[in-house]
Each structure stands twice: as structure tokens, then as C-alpha cells.
Write an enzyme that holds these catalytic residues in place. Structure first.
Site, PDB file in Angstrom:
ATOM      1  N   ASP A 118      -2.019  -3.224 -14.473  1.00  0.00           N
ATOM      2  CA  ASP A 118      -2.363  -2.863 -15.857  1.00  0.00           C
ATOM      3  C   ASP A 118      -3.038  -3.987 -16.635  1.00  0.00           C
ATOM      4  O   ASP A 118      -2.789  -4.145 -17.828  1.00  0.00           O
ATOM      5  CB  ASP A 118      -1.104  -2.417 -16.622  1.00  0.00           C
ATOM      6  CG  ASP A 118      -0.625  -1.049 -16.193  1.00  0.00           C
ATOM      7  OD1 ASP A 118      -1.387  -0.358 -15.500  1.00  0.00           O
ATOM      8  OD2 ASP A 118       0.505  -0.675 -16.529  1.00  0.00           O
ATOM      9  N   CYS A 147       0.836  -1.200   0.000  1.00  0.00           N
ATOM     10  CA  CYS A 147       0.000   0.000   0.000  1.00  0.00           C
ATOM     11  C   CYS A 147       0.873   1.254   0.000  1.00  0.00           C
ATOM     12  O   CYS A 147       1.730   1.425   0.873  1.00  0.00           O
ATOM     13  CB  CYS A 147      -0.921   0.014   1.214  1.00  0.00           C
ATOM     14  SG  CYS A 147      -2.008   1.457   1.276  1.00  0.00           S
TER      15      CYS A 147
END
EC number: 1.3.1.89
Length: 668
Positions: free
Chosen positions: A511, A386
């Protein structure tokens, strides 16, 4: 080099770029057919996308997380980053019906006249807001689905399950709310019992296994510290100081007692270290974890809630994860944090709970609390990727990448206390761009932990989400992992510790926006077990249907509306159909729309697929509904929510997480 060549082929060669430079969109712009492009009005700015979605929760965003309002050439504010101080709390009812009377039995309230809630049902109904008017849900969707409405008299669709003559609720099932908990009727699992939660709040929970493993870890750390000191310094420490029996050394009683206790403690640590130094003390028998070629949805804070995960399961996902839970609030029994591990029955098996922590004691106690309080968990995942600034500064999330030894201690502590639940970890390539550390890290994870799976996001913390994921490096790390695994199995500890048939699962992330991406990355390296999808599954929730059929699906506006209908249905079953529940449903619907609206229909594109970082020019859809679904205006998202939840109340407030509402230069 192959990746760069592939990027050039998608955009077009140099010659084609020159030929089309006056008419085609620039690099980074989605190519839309001319008939669907809407000319800009006077003084209207082109849409400019802000794609730094951090999936960060409102509970973790403050001044540390960034976000600026820069001035443009005209001196006007430029909306960038996140709305850090947004307040999406919804207005609650003025007259609140007593929770014991929701289903009409007045005898169940033990407070009687001293109760602070309304006991007069007729009075409550007279002041209650009008019923929801929805063409899509003409009657209570929860009642139609479950045969019972948990909201009872508070339901905004009350007329569909109320006998108006006798003022009695109608139920298709014989359900006693006291005997059969509401959440079990709704098909939800992983609810912590009130008694267990109270034990956590009152600090009565027996963290037996955690105390054991923390004692072992402390002994190893102390031994390591002592080994780095000169021998004279070690001998001169109070706890190990050798006394000369021929020389009297006057010592205060308190100091003498303290030195004695320190000496005993250090001797005990030494005994523990000698007992476990040649063992994999953290090893425990675990359930098998199978992620091979599974369709995995990434943990997504705020938007990755239970209704969304349930929707993704319906649309073909095999594995889902909870929103990131913070370890300390879990240990303290915080209600909001214990709401995160809740799941729908359709999610198990294949449901993981993600935890963020900064120290081994936090990791151990959070994992032990989870393992002993909820049962429908396939894995506990340590979030070491994170990028949120607040967590990073606290030593959590991607900060663990800067301290691999601490990460390893956290993983081993979790593995020791989690019973038969496997422990997994999610990492990034590193914290700084151009300085990847994942390759060296996975070698240590193989040799020093028993993690069941490693997920690698192909970006660094510094890159966030703005640059393309490096799948060449992801593939390289996968090869390194298998090589390290093979070497480790040949060692004495490896032969005893790891079963060669149960290799560490390796998952790539970053992606993935279509089935071609999914198969290209998965089939490009046999050492990659699966591919995780994040934003691609928010923008296009049917991505796994495309993966299954291996073709692009040009969903019509009606089909996409059906997806939103399912999300609305699941939301109302989860949050409820009372005033507050509908408000919550609408808020999270708008959060979902902040990604869902970014889908550019295949039928209006000159070139497909559209990349995640490509933004379209102003466009209109093939029909009015498709245009509405692609709007960047928050008011249009609310207008769509009206189709499912009725007319928006004037007190409803929704501020998008990003100041741009996904696109910048908006005046509204």
C-alpha cells in the site's frame, strides 16, 4: 488505533459525511472535482474496480487459480477475477527470413537449399508487411539509439537503415553479429551461454555444491527422525539392526546386500551429522548487501519485465527484481525461464533474481545454476509470499509460510551454493487472516539462517491485495527482528556467525502509493531499512521522483506520454522491431496500460492522494490525451499503442489479465 484514526481523518468526520452524503462520492470512491465528472449515460453502469491484482503469470494460471462469472440481478454475466484461459500469442510471419540472412550475408547459412526458411531477400521484402508509420518514431528507434539494428531486413522501420539502390543495410557501427553478440550491443546482461543451457537440458551440469549441502541437510533430517522414534524402534530398523552372532538368521542375498547398503548409508549420514552439528554449515562469505533507504521496486510478474525495470531505473529506482522464476524449469534449462534473469546494464548493481521453489533440492540447484551461469546479480530472493493457488498447492510461494522448517532448509541450501551472492527472502504476515506468523518466523530466520534481507508484505495470503496492509504489524516484526538479532549475537554461534555491523536488512511492503506513504513508513520505525513499492510504481512510475523531491508531481498528459515513449523505446530495443517483436511490444504495452490508466491526475481531484483501493467515478481529463490515458477500455489502450508501434494489425489479439479490464460491468 492510530491507523484507524488516520483513515477516518482522510475520509472526513461524521458531521462532514452527513452534510455531504447527497453530493459526495461514497467511501472507497476517489473524490473528483464536479467539472471533471462525466454523467452516466442511460443503461451505463458505474465503474467498479477490481483490485485483486495477483501479478500472476499466464504460465501459472489455470483452473486452480479461481475466477468466476457470477450472475447479477438481470441474469447477465458478472465479470470477475482473471481471464484464466486467455491466449495472447501473436501471429508470426508467413514467410520467415532465414536467421542467418537477417543482415544480408547469404553465405552464413550452412543448410543451403535444405533450409526451411526464405533465402530470397527480395521475395521476403515483397511479402513483408508495410512499414510502421509513427509520428513519435518516424525512423527506427533502435537504430537511432544503438547505431545498429539487430533485426536487419526484418525491421518494420527498414527504410531508415537501408540503402535502397544497393539493397544494403546501413550501420553506424562496425559490428559483427557473430563476434559481438546482439544482446551485448543492446546493453543487456545475464544471458546464459548456449553450452551451459545445453548442459542443463542434457542433465550434464555438475551440481557439486548442491549435492554437498543436500547430503548435509539429509543427515540432519534423518537424525531428527531417529530422535523422535523410540530407541527400540531405531535399533530394529534394517540399517541399524544388531545381529546376534550365536543365532543363525537366514537372509536372502538381495536383502542382505540391501541391508548392508542401508547400514553404510546411515553410518555415513551419522558421520556427516556429527561433523556439522555444532556448526553453521551453510555459512559462506558474501558480498555486502545495502538496501538502507534504497528506492525498491517489487518483483512483478508479467508487468515487471526488463523494459519496465529499465524505465523505473531511469525514473529513480535503486533496486529492481526479475520476474519470479520457477526453480525446476531453471534447472531443466527452459528458454522462457532463463529469459527472466536477463537485465539491463543500468540495473546492476542493485538487481535481484527471484526464485520460487517447494523443496531444498530445487532451491539449491536453481541457485547454483544461477550463480555459475550469470554474473550481474546482487541477490537471489526466495519467494515465500506468492498467493497464487497453483503454486500454493505445489508447496511453493506462501505455502512455505506453513512449513518454516522447509523454508529454512531452502534458504540454507541456497546460501551454501550461491558463491558470494547474498540470499534474501520475501514473506507475508501469514497464510490465514487473523493468524500472523511472521514474528515467530523472523526469530527462526535470525537463528537458523544467514539471510541478508527479509521483505515483509503486510498482508496474509488469504487477504491477497483486497485489504489494507497492516503496517503496525510490519513495524512490530521489525522490532522483533532487531531484538532477536541482538540476542543471537550474544550467543557463541552468533559471535562467530554474524557481524554485528552487517545486520539483516528489513524491508516493508504494501500500500505505498505516494512519497508521504514512503516516508511515513520508513521514518516511523528506525528498524525498517527501506520500503518496497509494487502497484504504486505501475500506476505512477514517477513515484520515486516524488520521493526524491518530497512533493507531489502533477504530470501533464504530455509528460506521461513521454514516459510511455520511453517504455516503447526500451521495449523495441529488448524484443526487437521485426513483426513478432512489435507484436510483443504492443502486448506488454497493453499489460502496462492495465495499471498505468488507473492514475487519477492530481489536478482533477478534490482530495489527494487517491488510495490504491479507491476507484474514481466516470471522469474526463484536462485534455483529450489525458482522458484517453485514463480510459478503462482495452481498445483505447491499443489506440495509444498505435502512436508508437503503428496501426494495429487485424490479427493482433490482447485479452486483459482481469475480466474487468481493471473495472467490472463492462459490456465490451
Amino acid at each position: 488505533m492510530e491507523q484507524n484514526a488516520e483513515k477516518r481523518s482522510i475520509v472526513g468526520d461524521d458531521n462532514s459525511t452527513v452534510k455531504r452524503q447527497d453530493t459526495s462520492p461514497s467511501k472507497g470512491i476517489a473524490h473528483i472535482k464536479p467539472e471533471y465528472i462525466v454523467p452516466l449515460k442511460q443503461n451505463e453502469n458505474q465503474k467498479v474496480a477490481i483490485y485483486d491484482e495477483e501479478m500472476s503469470s499466464d504460465r501459472m494460471t489455470n483452473e486452480f487459480a479461481g475466477g468466476t462469472n457470477k450472475k447479477n440481478k438481470n441474469g447477465r454475466g458478472k465479470k470477475r477475477g482473471q481471464n484464466k484461459n486467455r491466449d495472447n500469442r501473436q501471429v508470426k510471419e508467413q514467410n520467415v527470413l532465414c536467421p542467418r540472412l537477417i543482415h544480408g550475408d547469404i553465405s552464413k547459412c550452412s543448410f543451403g537449399d535444405n533450409c526451411r526458411f526464405v533465402h530470397d531477400i527480395n521475395l521476403y521484402l515483397s511479402t513483408k508487411k508495410p512499414e510502421v508509420e509513427s509520428n513519435i518514431f518516424p525512423s527506427c528507434p533502435v537504430f537511432n539509439s544503438l547505431g545498429f539494428c539487430p533485426m536487419g531486413f526484418k525491421c518494420r522501420f527498414l527504410s531508415s537503415h537501408l540503402n535502397k539502390e544497393d539493397n544494403i543495410l546501413i550501420s553506424k557501427k562496425e559490428i559483427d553479429p557473430d563476434a559481438q553478440t546482439i544482446w551485448s550491443v543492446k546493453g543487456e546482461v545475464n544471458h546464459i551461454s548456449p553450452e551451459r543451457k545445453l548442459d542443463l537440458i542434457k542433465r550434464r551440469f555438475p551440481f557439486t555444491k548442491s549435492n554437498e549441502i543436500l547430503e548435509i541437510i539429509d543427515s540432519f533430517q534423518q537424525e531428527c527422525r531417529d530422535s523422535m522414534k523410540p530407541e527400540e524402534e531405531v535399533e530394529s530398523t534394517p540399517q541399524l539392526k544388531k545381529q546376534d552372532p550365536d543365532v543363525e538368521q537366514p537372509v536372502a542375498p538381495q536383502v542382505e546386500q540391501r541391508n548392508k547398503e542401508l547400514s553404510e548409508h546411515r553410518m555415513k549420514q551419522r558421520e556427516v551429522y556429527l561433523k556439522y552439528k555444532d556448526t553453521r554449515y551453510f555459512a559462506q562469505e558474501k558480498k555486502p548487501l545495502d538496501l538502507y533507504h534504497k528506492k525498491i521496486v517489487s518483483p512483478l510478474t508479467t508487468v515487471g519485465n526488463l523494459p519496465y525495470r529499465r524505465l523505473m531505473r531511469k525514473l529513480g529506482a535503486d533496486v529492481t527484481y526479475s520476474e519470479m522464476a520457477l526453480a525446476v524449469p531453471l534447472i531443466q534449462g527452459t528458454n522462457s525461464e532463463w529469459a527472466l534473469p536477463k537485465a539491463h546494464t543500468s540495473e546492476f548493481p542493485g538487481f535481484g533474481v527471484q526464485v520460487a521453489c517447494s523443496k531444498a533440492w530445487q532451491a539449491a540447484k536453481a541457485a547454483e545454476a544461477l550463480a555459475n551461469s550469470v554474473s550481474e546479480i546482487s541477490e537471489i530472493n526466495l519467494n515465500s509470499g506468492c498467493p497464487i493457488d497453483l503454486l500454493y498447492r505445489q508447496g511453493s510461494g506462501s505455502a512455505l509460510l506453513d512449513n518454516p522448517a522447509r523454508m529454512i532448509r531452502c534458504l540454507n541450501a541456497m546460501n551454501y551454493v550461491s558463491k558470494d551472492i547474498p540470499i534474501t527472502v520475501k514473506i507475508r504476515t501469514g497464510t490465514k487472516e487473523g493468524h500472523p506468523i511472521a514474528e515467530g518466523l523472523v526469530k527462526r530466520l535470525v537463528n537458523e539462517t544467514d539471510v541478508a534481507a527479509i521483505t515483509l508484505h503486510g498482508r496474509s495470503r488469504q487477504q491477497r491485495y483486497t485489504k489494507s496492509a497492516d503496517w503496525d504489524y510490519v513495524s512490530q516484526v521489525a522490532d522483533t527482528l532487531r531484538s532477536a538479532e541482538a540476542d543471537f549475537i550474544e550467543t557463541e554461534q552468533g559471535k562467530e556467525g554474524r557481524d554485528s555491523k552487517n545486520r539483516i536488512q528489513f524491508v516493508g511492503n504494501g500500500d505505498v502509493n505516494n512519497f508521504e506513504d514512503w516516508y511515513r513508513y520508513l521514518n516511523g520505525n528506525e528498524n525498517i531499512d527501506s520500503v518496497m513499492v509494487a502497484r504504486g510504481a505501475l500506476i505512477k512510475p514517477w513515484i520515486f521522483e516524488e520521493v526524491e523531491s518530497q512533493q507531489y508531481l502533477d504530470k501533464t498528459s504530455t509528460e506521461r506520454l513521454d514516459i510511455l515513449r520511453d517504455y516503447a523505446q526500451f521495449s523495441m530495443e529488448h524484443w526487437g522491431t521485426d513483426e513478432y517483436g512489435i507484436s510483443q511490444c504492443r502486448r506488454f504495452f497493453c499489460e502496462f496500460m492495465s495499471f498505468f490508466h488507473r492514475y487519477v491526475p492530481m489536478g482533477i481531484c478534490e482530495r489527494y492522494p487517491v488510495k490504491l483501493n479507491e476507484r474514481p467515478p466516470n471522469w474526463c481529463g484536462r485534455d483529450e490525451l489525458e482522458t484517453l490515458m485514463g480510459s478503462t477500455d482495452v481498445n483505447d489502450w491499443i489506440k495509444l499503442s498505435d502512436l508508437f508501434f503503428g496501426k494495429t494489425d487485424e490479427n493482433f489479439v490482447f485479452v486483459p489479465k482481469h475480466k474487468s479490464s481493471s473495472y467490472a460491468n463492462r459490456d465490451s
